[in-house]
Motif scaffolding. Structure first.
Motif, PDB file in Angstrom:
ATOM      1  N   THR A  95     -18.521  91.725 -24.736  1.00  0.00           N
ATOM      2  CA  THR A  95     -18.562  91.374 -23.340  1.00  0.00           C
ATOM      3  C   THR A  95     -17.175  91.505 -22.707  1.00  0.00           C
ATOM      4  N   HIS A  96     -16.171  91.584 -23.524  1.00  0.00           N
ATOM      5  CA  HIS A  96     -14.819  91.548 -23.189  1.00  0.00           C
ATOM      6  C   HIS A  96     -14.061  92.712 -23.644  1.00  0.00           C
ATOM      7  N   GLY A  97     -14.346  93.298 -24.553  1.00  0.00           N
ATOM      8  CA  GLY A  97     -13.536  94.484 -25.083  1.00  0.00           C
ATOM      9  C   GLY A  97     -12.901  94.457 -26.478  1.00  0.00           C
ATOM     10  N   THR A  98     -12.330  95.360 -27.169  1.00  0.00           N
ATOM     11  CA  THR A  98     -11.598  95.028 -28.358  1.00  0.00           C
ATOM     12  C   THR A  98     -10.121  94.571 -28.080  1.00  0.00           C
ATOM     13  N   SER A  99      -9.585  94.144 -29.121  1.00  0.00           N
ATOM     14  CA  SER A  99      -8.261  94.059 -28.909  1.00  0.00           C
ATOM     15  C   SER A  99      -7.335  95.123 -28.565  1.00  0.00           C
ATOM     16  N   GLU A 100      -7.582  96.079 -29.114  1.00  0.00           N
ATOM     17  CA  GLU A 100      -6.700  97.432 -28.544  1.00  0.00           C
ATOM     18  C   GLU A 100      -7.146  97.715 -26.977  1.00  0.00           C
ATOM     19  N   GLN A 101      -8.254  97.829 -26.686  1.00  0.00           N
ATOM     20  CA  GLN A 101      -8.696  97.828 -25.345  1.00  0.00           C
ATOM     21  C   GLN A 101      -7.798  96.668 -24.410  1.00  0.00           C
ATOM     22  N   ARG A 102      -8.170  95.518 -24.716  1.00  0.00           N
ATOM     23  CA  ARG A 102      -7.611  94.492 -23.795  1.00  0.00           C
ATOM     24  C   ARG A 102      -6.139  94.686 -23.598  1.00  0.00           C
ATOM     25  N   ALA A 103      -5.316  94.999 -24.765  1.00  0.00           N
ATOM     26  CA  ALA A 103      -3.831  95.080 -24.663  1.00  0.00           C
ATOM     27  C   ALA A 103      -3.598  96.290 -23.891  1.00  0.00           C
ATOM     28  N   ARG A 104      -4.333  97.640 -24.066  1.00  0.00           N
ATOM     29  CA  ARG A 104      -3.893  98.899 -23.668  1.00  0.00           C
ATOM     30  C   ARG A 104      -4.127  98.699 -22.181  1.00  0.00           C
ATOM     31  N   TRP A 105      -5.058  98.084 -21.449  1.00  0.00           N
ATOM     32  CA  TRP A 105      -5.589  98.082 -20.180  1.00  0.00           C
ATOM     33  C   TRP A 105      -4.579  97.072 -19.447  1.00  0.00           C
ATOM     34  N   PHE A 106      -4.203  96.169 -20.123  1.00  0.00           N
ATOM     35  CA  PHE A 106      -3.069  95.301 -19.401  1.00  0.00           C
ATOM     36  C   PHE A 106      -1.695  96.067 -19.415  1.00  0.00           C
ATOM     37  N   ALA A 107      -1.647  96.914 -20.483  1.00  0.00           N
ATOM     38  CA  ALA A 107      -0.010  97.661 -20.411  1.00  0.00           C
ATOM     39  C   ALA A 107      -0.314  98.721 -19.189  1.00  0.00           C
ATOM     40  N   ILE A 108      -1.384  99.397 -19.202  1.00  0.00           N
ATOM     41  CA  ILE A 108      -1.763 100.169 -17.869  1.00  0.00           C
ATOM     42  C   ILE A 108      -1.255  99.621 -16.708  1.00  0.00           C
ATOM     43  N   GLY A 109      -1.780  98.363 -16.423  1.00  0.00           N
ATOM     44  CA  GLY A 109      -1.521  97.878 -14.991  1.00  0.00           C
ATOM     45  C   GLY A 109      -0.184  97.530 -15.099  1.00  0.00           C
ATOM     46  N   TYR A 110       0.697  97.034 -16.282  1.00  0.00           N
ATOM     47  CA  TYR A 110       1.961  96.616 -16.147  1.00  0.00           C
ATOM     48  C   TYR A 110       2.813  98.009 -15.968  1.00  0.00           C
ATOM     49  N   GLU A 111       2.621  99.029 -16.624  1.00  0.00           N
ATOM     50  CA  GLU A 111       3.326 100.075 -16.540  1.00  0.00           C
ATOM     51  C   GLU A 111       3.482 100.846 -15.307  1.00  0.00           C
ATOM     52  N   THR A 112       2.289 100.862 -14.617  1.00  0.00           N
ATOM     53  CA  THR A 112       1.967 101.660 -13.196  1.00  0.00           C
ATOM     54  C   THR A 112       2.138 100.877 -12.035  1.00  0.00           C
ATOM     55  N   GLY A 113       1.603  99.554 -12.196  1.00  0.00           N
ATOM     56  CA  GLY A 113       1.708  98.613 -10.907  1.00  0.00           C
ATOM     57  C   GLY A 113       0.692  99.227  -9.840  1.00  0.00           C
ATOM     58  N   GLN A 114      -0.296  99.811 -10.074  1.00  0.00           N
ATOM     59  CA  GLN A 114      -1.188 100.464  -9.226  1.00  0.00           C
ATOM     60  C   GLN A 114      -2.756  99.918  -9.391  1.00  0.00           C
ATOM     61  N   MET A 115      -3.425  99.308  -8.488  1.00  0.00           N
ATOM     62  CA  MET A 115      -4.623  98.962  -8.673  1.00  0.00           C
ATOM     63  C   MET A 115      -5.606 100.034  -8.852  1.00  0.00           C
ATOM     64  N   ALA A 116      -5.226 101.152  -8.276  1.00  0.00           N
ATOM     65  CA  ALA A 116      -6.222 102.590  -8.473  1.00  0.00           C
ATOM     66  C   ALA A 116      -6.211 102.929 -10.004  1.00  0.00           C
ATOM     67  N   ASN A 117      -5.022 102.708 -10.671  1.00  0.00           N
ATOM     68  CA  ASN A 117      -5.180 102.907 -12.087  1.00  0.00           C
ATOM     69  C   ASN A 117      -6.016 102.031 -13.062  1.00  0.00           C
ATOM     70  N   CYS A 118      -6.641 101.034 -12.382  1.00  0.00           N
ATOM     71  CA  CYS A 118      -7.428 100.257 -13.135  1.00  0.00           C
ATOM     72  C   CYS A 118      -8.998 100.476 -12.948  1.00  0.00           C
ATOM     73  N   ASP A 119      -9.320 101.600 -12.648  1.00  0.00           N
ATOM     74  CA  ASP A 119     -10.653 101.715 -12.687  1.00  0.00           C
ATOM     75  C   ASP A 119     -11.276 102.143 -13.979  1.00  0.00           C
ATOM     76  N   THR A 120     -11.695 101.004 -14.600  1.00  0.00           N
ATOM     77  CA  THR A 120     -12.257 101.066 -16.131  1.00  0.00           C
ATOM     78  C   THR A 120     -13.731 101.785 -15.683  1.00  0.00           C
ATOM     79  N   PHE A 121     -14.233 101.576 -14.647  1.00  0.00           N
ATOM     80  CA  PHE A 121     -15.506 102.125 -14.487  1.00  0.00           C
ATOM     81  C   PHE A 121     -15.713 103.592 -14.387  1.00  0.00           C
ATOM     82  N   GLY A 122     -14.570 104.147 -13.821  1.00  0.00           N
ATOM     83  CA  GLY A 122     -14.493 105.757 -13.929  1.00  0.00           C
ATOM     84  C   GLY A 122     -13.966 106.423 -15.182  1.00  0.00           C
TER      85      GLY A 122
END
Length: 278
Positions: free
Chosen positions: A247-274
């Motif tokens: 219901t929350h994702g794997t360890s690798e997925q959670r760390a990777r998506w946090f890193a995506i937000g940190y590296e880009t700073g863009q909400m648009a890059n947080c579209d996990t549904f797409g």
């Protein structure tokens, strides 16, 4: 995290003086496993504690020095989320940001989304636009789940605020409606995407407060994300990971998506549904 000169948020509702802590009916490793699963797997473990949950007390109590420090820390972290999203929202979404209230409780509390206890972990209730946190959770995060450090604790606050951001964007309501129309496995998959998006939005916040970070802070947040992955927690509970129950994702997925937000700073890059790959 350097918070000494950061203001304290006024959007704190402190209920801890009316809360009390009892003794759980499960001890040692058994209690740790139950709590770990409850905190991060989206499961209400109240029945497993066999009546041993902390009970709400009617008589006010004094807060310990540790509890007072936890409240001050939380209020300052919350203030950073208010400042960040007040700037990011107009710039990236085109409208003003309305901050949530954060409810601090001890043991048990009530919300429009239902009752809550330390065993059910931090959560956000869209019905009253409030996040709920038992500050004892910071100790559990550090001492029992292996995710120590002040920035790991700050990440927890930022993650719940990220759910509020999703609510402001209308995403929570959309996901709720879609979950009602599909089976359990598909509903779980939608929840995973929701949680990973909140991790990514937490990364957007972390990038914006980069000037407050100290050496090792980013690693603390990434480690916390890994320690609370569904696969890691299921293994810790002695189970073979079952992806259809995540219901929350794997360890690798959670760390990777946090890193995506940190590296880009863009909400648009947080579209996990797409996203084709989580």
């Amino acid at each position: 995290m350097r918070l000494r000169n950061i203001r304290r948020s006024r959007n704190i509702e402190d209920r801890r003086r009316m809360g009390g802590r009892g003794k759980a009916g499960i001890g040692g490793v058994g209690l740790l496993v139950v709590l770990a699963v409850g905190y991060f797997a989206g499961i209400d473990v109240t029945p497993l504690l066999q009546g041993g949950l902390p009970q709400q007390q009617s008589a006010p109590r004094e807060l310990s020095a540790e509890e007072e420090r936890a409240a001050e820390f939380t209020s300052r972290v919350l203030a950073t989320t208010e400042d960040v999203w007040a700037q990011v929202f107009p710039r990236q979404v085109g409208r003003d940001y309305r901050p949530p209230t954060l409810v601090l409780f001890s043991g048990v509390t009530q919300s429009p989304c239902g009752g809550a206890s330390g065993a059910t972990g931090p959560f956000y209730c869209p019905a009253d636009r409030k996040a709920y946190l038992d500050t004892e959770f910071f100790g559990t995060l550090s001492r029992q789940l292996g995710a120590g450090g002040d920035f790991a604790a700050a990440y927890v606050v930022a993650h719940e605020v990220a759910h509020h951001v999703q609510n402001e964007l209308g995403i929570l309501g959309q996901v709720h409606d879609r979950r009602q129309a599909v089976g359990q496995a598909q509903a779980n998959a939608l929840t995973v995407r929701l949680e990973l998006q909140a991790d990514c939005l937490s990364g957007v916040w972390a990038r914006a407060v980069d000037g407050l970070l100290e050496p090792g802070d980013l690693q603390e947040a990434l480690n916390a994300a890994k320690m609370i992955g569904d696969d890691h927690l299921q293994r810790r509970a002695g189970r073979v990971p079952q992806p259809h129950t995540f219901t929350h994702g794997t360890s690798e997925q959670r760390a990777r998506w946090f890193a995506i937000g940190y590296e880009t700073g863009q909400m648009a890059n947080c579209d996990t549904f797409g996203a084709n790959r989580l």
